[in-house]
Motif scaffolding. Structure first.
Motif, short mmCIF file in Angstrom:
data_model
loop_
_atom_site.label_atom_id
_atom_site.label_comp_id
_atom_site.label_asym_id
_atom_site.label_seq_id
_atom_site.Cartn_x
_atom_site.Cartn_y
_atom_site.Cartn_z
N THR A 86 -44.45 65.30 115.19
CA THR A 86 -43.88 66.63 115.40
C THR A 86 -44.72 67.70 114.73
O THR A 86 -44.95 68.77 115.29
CB THR A 86 -42.43 66.68 114.86
OG1 THR A 86 -41.68 65.63 115.45
CG2 THR A 86 -41.77 68.02 115.14
N VAL A 87 -45.21 67.40 113.54
CA VAL A 87 -46.06 68.35 112.82
C VAL A 87 -47.35 68.59 113.59
O VAL A 87 -47.80 69.74 113.73
CB VAL A 87 -46.36 67.83 111.39
CG1 VAL A 87 -47.35 68.75 110.68
CG2 VAL A 87 -45.08 67.72 110.58
N LEU A 88 -47.94 67.55 114.12
CA LEU A 88 -49.17 67.70 114.91
C LEU A 88 -48.92 68.53 116.16
O LEU A 88 -49.71 69.42 116.49
CB LEU A 88 -49.73 66.34 115.28
CG LEU A 88 -50.99 66.35 116.16
CD1 LEU A 88 -52.12 67.07 115.44
CD2 LEU A 88 -51.38 64.94 116.54
N ALA A 89 -47.82 68.27 116.85
CA ALA A 89 -47.50 69.05 118.05
C ALA A 89 -47.28 70.52 117.70
O ALA A 89 -47.72 71.41 118.43
CB ALA A 89 -46.26 68.48 118.74
N ALA A 90 -46.62 70.78 116.58
CA ALA A 90 -46.39 72.17 116.16
C ALA A 90 -47.71 72.85 115.81
O ALA A 90 -47.92 74.02 116.15
CB ALA A 90 -45.46 72.19 114.95
N PHE A 91 -48.60 72.14 115.16
CA PHE A 91 -49.91 72.70 114.81
C PHE A 91 -50.71 73.04 116.06
O PHE A 91 -51.32 74.11 116.15
CB PHE A 91 -50.68 71.71 113.93
CG PHE A 91 -52.05 72.16 113.56
CD1 PHE A 91 -52.24 73.15 112.62
CD2 PHE A 91 -53.16 71.60 114.16
CE1 PHE A 91 -53.51 73.58 112.27
CE2 PHE A 91 -54.44 72.01 113.82
CZ PHE A 91 -54.62 73.00 112.87
N ASP B 138 -42.29 59.08 108.39
CA ASP B 138 -43.52 58.74 109.11
C ASP B 138 -43.51 59.25 110.55
O ASP B 138 -44.53 59.67 111.08
CB ASP B 138 -43.74 57.23 109.11
CG ASP B 138 -44.13 56.72 107.73
OD1 ASP B 138 -44.65 57.53 106.92
OD2 ASP B 138 -43.93 55.53 107.47
N ASP B 139 -42.35 59.24 111.20
CA ASP B 139 -42.30 59.69 112.59
C ASP B 139 -42.29 61.22 112.70
O ASP B 139 -42.42 61.74 113.81
CB ASP B 139 -41.08 59.10 113.31
CG ASP B 139 -39.77 59.43 112.62
OD1 ASP B 139 -39.79 59.81 111.43
OD2 ASP B 139 -38.73 59.31 113.28
N ASP B 140 -42.18 61.94 111.60
CA ASP B 140 -42.21 63.41 111.64
C ASP B 140 -43.62 63.96 111.80
O ASP B 140 -43.80 65.11 112.21
CB ASP B 140 -41.59 64.01 110.37
CG ASP B 140 -40.09 63.81 110.31
OD1 ASP B 140 -39.46 63.69 111.38
OD2 ASP B 140 -39.55 63.78 109.19
N TYR B 141 -44.62 63.17 111.50
CA TYR B 141 -45.99 63.67 111.57
C TYR B 141 -46.43 63.95 113.01
O TYR B 141 -47.27 64.82 113.23
CB TYR B 141 -46.95 62.70 110.87
CG TYR B 141 -46.80 62.76 109.37
CD1 TYR B 141 -47.35 63.81 108.64
CD2 TYR B 141 -46.07 61.81 108.68
CE1 TYR B 141 -47.19 63.89 107.27
CE2 TYR B 141 -45.90 61.87 107.31
CZ TYR B 141 -46.47 62.93 106.61
OH TYR B 141 -46.31 63.01 105.26
N GLU C 229 -54.42 72.48 105.46
CA GLU C 229 -53.57 73.54 104.89
C GLU C 229 -52.20 73.55 105.54
O GLU C 229 -51.18 73.71 104.87
CB GLU C 229 -54.25 74.91 105.06
CG GLU C 229 -55.51 75.07 104.27
CD GLU C 229 -56.26 76.34 104.66
OE1 GLU C 229 -57.02 76.83 103.80
OE2 GLU C 229 -56.10 76.82 105.80
N PHE C 230 -52.17 73.40 106.86
CA PHE C 230 -50.91 73.40 107.60
C PHE C 230 -50.04 72.23 107.16
O PHE C 230 -48.86 72.38 106.86
CB PHE C 230 -51.18 73.32 109.10
CG PHE C 230 -49.96 73.45 109.96
CD1 PHE C 230 -49.46 74.70 110.29
CD2 PHE C 230 -49.31 72.33 110.44
CE1 PHE C 230 -48.33 74.83 111.08
CE2 PHE C 230 -48.18 72.44 111.23
CZ PHE C 230 -47.69 73.70 111.56
N LEU C 231 -50.62 71.04 107.07
CA LEU C 231 -49.88 69.84 106.70
C LEU C 231 -49.33 69.95 105.27
O LEU C 231 -48.17 69.63 105.03
CB LEU C 231 -50.77 68.61 106.84
CG LEU C 231 -50.12 67.27 106.54
CD1 LEU C 231 -48.93 67.03 107.47
CD2 LEU C 231 -51.13 66.16 106.67
#
Length: 76
Positions: A41-46, A36-39, A17-19
């Motif tokens: 950052t998304v994982l760290a934010a989650f 591709d390299d933004d994922y 849901e977050f992704l």
């Protein structure tokens, strides 16, 4: 006693849901998909409990060219 409440603190989303929310918000804001390299950052934010909106704002801010006049903002 005054308490500051923000809308970015009460998210209980699964990873999927977050992704999806981050991808949708990023597409709305920029008109482009996540790189591709933004994922990472998304994982760290989650993992840190950041809201999807806050995650997208941080991704967009990191892509912005650095202006020396705004150095105080980055230091804070």
């Amino acid at each position: 006693m005054n308490t500051l409440h923000t809308i970015d603190t009460d998210y209980e989303l699964t990873w999927d849901e977050f992704l999806i929310t981050v991808e949708d918000l990023h597409l709305i804001e920029t008109g482009a998909d996540l790189a591709d390299d933004d994922y990472a950052t998304v994982l760290a934010a989650f993992e840190r409990g950041l809201s999807p909106n806050g995650c997208v704002m941080s991704i967009i801010d990191t892509r912005r060219p650095f202006d020396a006049r705004e150095h105080w903002f980055h230091a804070a």
